[in-house]
Structures are given as structure tokens and as C-alpha cells.
Design an enzyme around this catalytic site. Structure first.
Site, PDB file in Angstrom:
ATOM      1  N   LYS A  88     -38.299 -11.867  82.986  1.00  0.00           N
ATOM      2  CA  LYS A  88     -39.025 -11.243  81.865  1.00  0.00           C
ATOM      3  C   LYS A  88     -39.363  -9.786  82.143  1.00  0.00           C
ATOM      4  O   LYS A  88     -40.110  -9.161  81.407  1.00  0.00           O
ATOM      5  CB  LYS A  88     -40.314 -12.033  81.601  1.00  0.00           C
ATOM      6  N   ARG A 110     -37.307 -12.544  99.805  1.00  0.00           N
ATOM      7  CA  ARG A 110     -35.918 -12.065  99.854  1.00  0.00           C
ATOM      8  C   ARG A 110     -35.597 -11.508  98.478  1.00  0.00           C
ATOM      9  O   ARG A 110     -35.739 -12.206  97.478  1.00  0.00           O
ATOM     10  CB  ARG A 110     -34.942 -13.184 100.190  1.00  0.00           C
ATOM     11  N   HIS A 138     -32.909  -6.755 107.242  1.00  0.00           N
ATOM     12  CA  HIS A 138     -33.205  -8.180 107.400  1.00  0.00           C
ATOM     13  C   HIS A 138     -33.862  -8.303 108.781  1.00  0.00           C
ATOM     14  O   HIS A 138     -33.268  -8.821 109.721  1.00  0.00           O
ATOM     15  CB  HIS A 138     -31.885  -8.966 107.323  1.00  0.00           C
TER      16      HIS A 138
END
Ligand code: NCD
Length: 312
Positions: A88, A110, A138
Site C-alpha cells: 500500500k 531483509r 548482508h
């Protein structure tokens, strides 16, 4: 006395001293506890939010299991790109404010774009853990990777490490590079097709931190020299139109494996791809290929990290 770790956003944030004096010992302790069947209650009553906007098997499951193994509970949104209010148009900052208002003790995110975890952290009262931000970083993968390397060699200084595959879009090799820069006499071989070579920001970092590096397009050139051969998957989902990887020069086979130095190890953050086949299935049981041990270390190291961010 352990120093308080607030967020885990990028690998540059960690010092060598923290790695050696806090992170390696606590990860080792967690490993021993799990392997000996000890029941841990360090995070009893804590609740961790897992917000995953991109596919994940290892990172999500190991974070969830790490929380459970320490007595914490989790609330996981595993397909947040489709099933959260991101659809949205909600921003990462607002989603984070909501997680804060529900009083989570940590939020593992993530996302599919670079900088998302830092955006979340800029408004978060709870610790934010970056579980991969697009083609950015990461950090928790690189921490489990460096722990695996440390377990094998008992040191990091002086190692020669080949980073192989998609170095342009792979975030694990970027985060690992930042950690390696904390150590001495590191040599890095960058093995990738020209179009997927390591980006300039990391090359600059190597120069600033005295890392010797060289670029190659064929793994055969260095496979007999490296201590660690870190293979990666072509990040097809991040490639732009016209870019593609065919695996030439960055795939392992039995003949190449035969040239690996004794004592060297072959790593891969996984998943390995079944089309390019960078580590073919039939080589899996070779003792130099430590990919599943590496993945298992993801559980122990993430237990250590959750404990450190939640308890300090
Ligand atoms: C990596 C990632 O998500 O960046 N996977 C993982 O977390 N082990 C590597 C990849 O997807 O190729």
C-alpha cells in the site's frame, strides 16, 4: 565487560577486537551449548520481529531458530513485499515505527533495496538487524562466514581469499570484504566476468585498508593458491536488461577441485544455483567443501548476535 551493540547494519561497524574478544567466543559458546543439548533461557520472555521482503531460507529460519533456542518467541512476516502494507506504499520508517509501538525486542529486516536497514534504524527504538538490503550488505552472513574461516584456520591474518562469481550484485562478498579489512596481510583474488566485477567502493576500501587484490576472469588461475575459495551465485534477480551470467570461469568441477591446496576450504553463502551449478551436487561430500557447516554456523552466530543486541 561487553560493549553494547545497538543495531547490526553494516560490516564496517565491527572492530577486530569485538570480533575476537566478543563475537567469536560467544558464537563458540552457543555452538557448544546447542551441540551438547543444553537448554538456554537467555532471552526468555523476549519477542523478535522478522520482516522479510525478499525470499530467504537460511537467514529467516536460522534467526527464528536462534531466537527459539534462546527462549525468545518470534513473529515472522516471510513475504512482506506482498503481504505487508508495503504493497500500500508504506515506508520502511513507518513500518519500523509500528514494530516499535508493538514493543518488539529486536527487528530483523531483509529488504530489496540498499540502505533500508539504516532507514529503519534511524527511527527505531528497538535494535534493527540487517538481514540483507538489496545489493548492499548482508552483515550477519559475513559474520558467520568469518567465524567459519576463523574456526578452520584459527586466525584470519595472512589468508588469501578468492571471491568468485557475481561480485557486482552479491551482498555477501561486499560485507565479507569489510570484515577482512580489519585484519592484516590479507590477499583477495576477485574472480568474475568483467561485467560482474567488484564495485569501486569496495576496491577503494581494500586500498585504504592495505588489502592486496587482483582481478581475474577464470578461477583456474588462482584455485591452487587461495586458502579460502568463496563461491557465489549469479544474482539474476538484480541484473539489469542485457546483463547475464553464464558461469564461464566461475564454476567448480572435479579437475579444478583437484588443484585446491590441502587445508584450503571452499565456501558458499547458499543457495547454490542448479542452472549455473557453481558447486556441482556431485562434489558436495568433498571434505574441503564446508558449505553446510558454514550454514550451520549461521544458527550459532545469530544466537550470539541476538543475545548481544537484546541484552547488551
Ligand atoms: C545470500 C543472500 O541472500 O544474499 N543468501 C543467504 O542469505 N545465505 C546469497 C544469495 O542469495 O545468493
Amino acid at each position: 565487560m561487553a560493549s553494547r551493540l545497538k543495531h547490526i547494519l553494516k560490516s564496517q561497524q565491527f572492530s577486530r577486537q569485538w570480533l575476537e574478544e566478543e563475537f567469536f567466543p560467544l558464537s563458540k559458546k552457543m555452538k557448544k551449548a546447542v551441540l551438547s543439548g543444553q537448554r538456554l533461557t537467555d532471552l526468555d520472555g523476549k519477542i523478535v520481529s522478522l520482516l522479510f521482503y525478499e525470499p530467504s531460507t537460511r537467514t529467516r529460519t536460522s534467526f527464528q531458530q536462534a531466537a527459539l533456542k534462546l527462549g525468545a518467541l518470534t513473529v515472522a512476516t516471510e513475504n512482506a513485499k506482498e503481504f505487508s502494507s508495503a504493497v500500500k506504499g508504506e515506508t520502511m520508517k513507518d513500518t519500523t515505527r509500528i514494530m516499535n509501538s508493538y514493543h518488539f525486542d529486536a527487528v530483523v529486516i531483509r529488504s530489496d533495496y540498499e540502505g533500508a536497514a539504516e532507514e529503519a534504524a534511524s527511527v527505531s527504538t528497538a535494535p534493527i538487524i540487517n538481514a540483507g538490503d538489496g545489493a548492499g550488505q548482508h552483515p550477519t552472513q559475513s559474520l558467520l562466514d568469518i567465524f567459519t574461516i576463523y574456526e578452520h584456520f584459527g586466525k584470519i591474518d595472512g589468508l588469501r581469499i578468492a571471491l568468485v562469481g557475481d561480485l557486482k550484485y552479491g551482498r555477501t562478498v561486499r560485507s565479507l570484504s569489510y570484515l577482512l579489512g580489519k585484519f592484516k596481510d590479507i590477499k583477495i583474488d576477485l574472480v568474475a566476468p568483467d561485467s560482474l566485477q567488484m564495485r569501486d567502493d569496495i576496491l577503494e576500501y581494500y586500498k585504504e585498508h592495505g588489502i592486496e587484490f587482483q582481478k581475474y576472469s577464470d578461477i583456474a588461475k588462482i584455485i591452487d593458491k587461495a586458502d579460502v575459495i568463496y563461491m557465489t551465485r549469479a544474482q539474476k534477480e538484480r541484473m539489469k536488461e542485457g546483463e547475464k551470467a553464464d558461469g564461464s570461469g566461475v564454476v567448480l568441477n572435479r579437475e579444478l577441485l583437484g588443484k585446491v591446496k590441502s587445508g584450503s576450504i571452499i565456501m558458499h553463502p547458499l543457495p547454490r544455483s542448479s542452472d549455473i551449478n557453481e558447486i556441482p551436487e556431485e562434489l558436495t561430500d568433498d571434505p574441503r567443501i564446508v558449505i553446510f557447516e558454514e550454514a550451520e554456523n549461521g544458527l550459532f552466530t545469530r544466537m550470539a548476535l541476538l543475545k548481544m543486541v537484546i541484552q547488551g
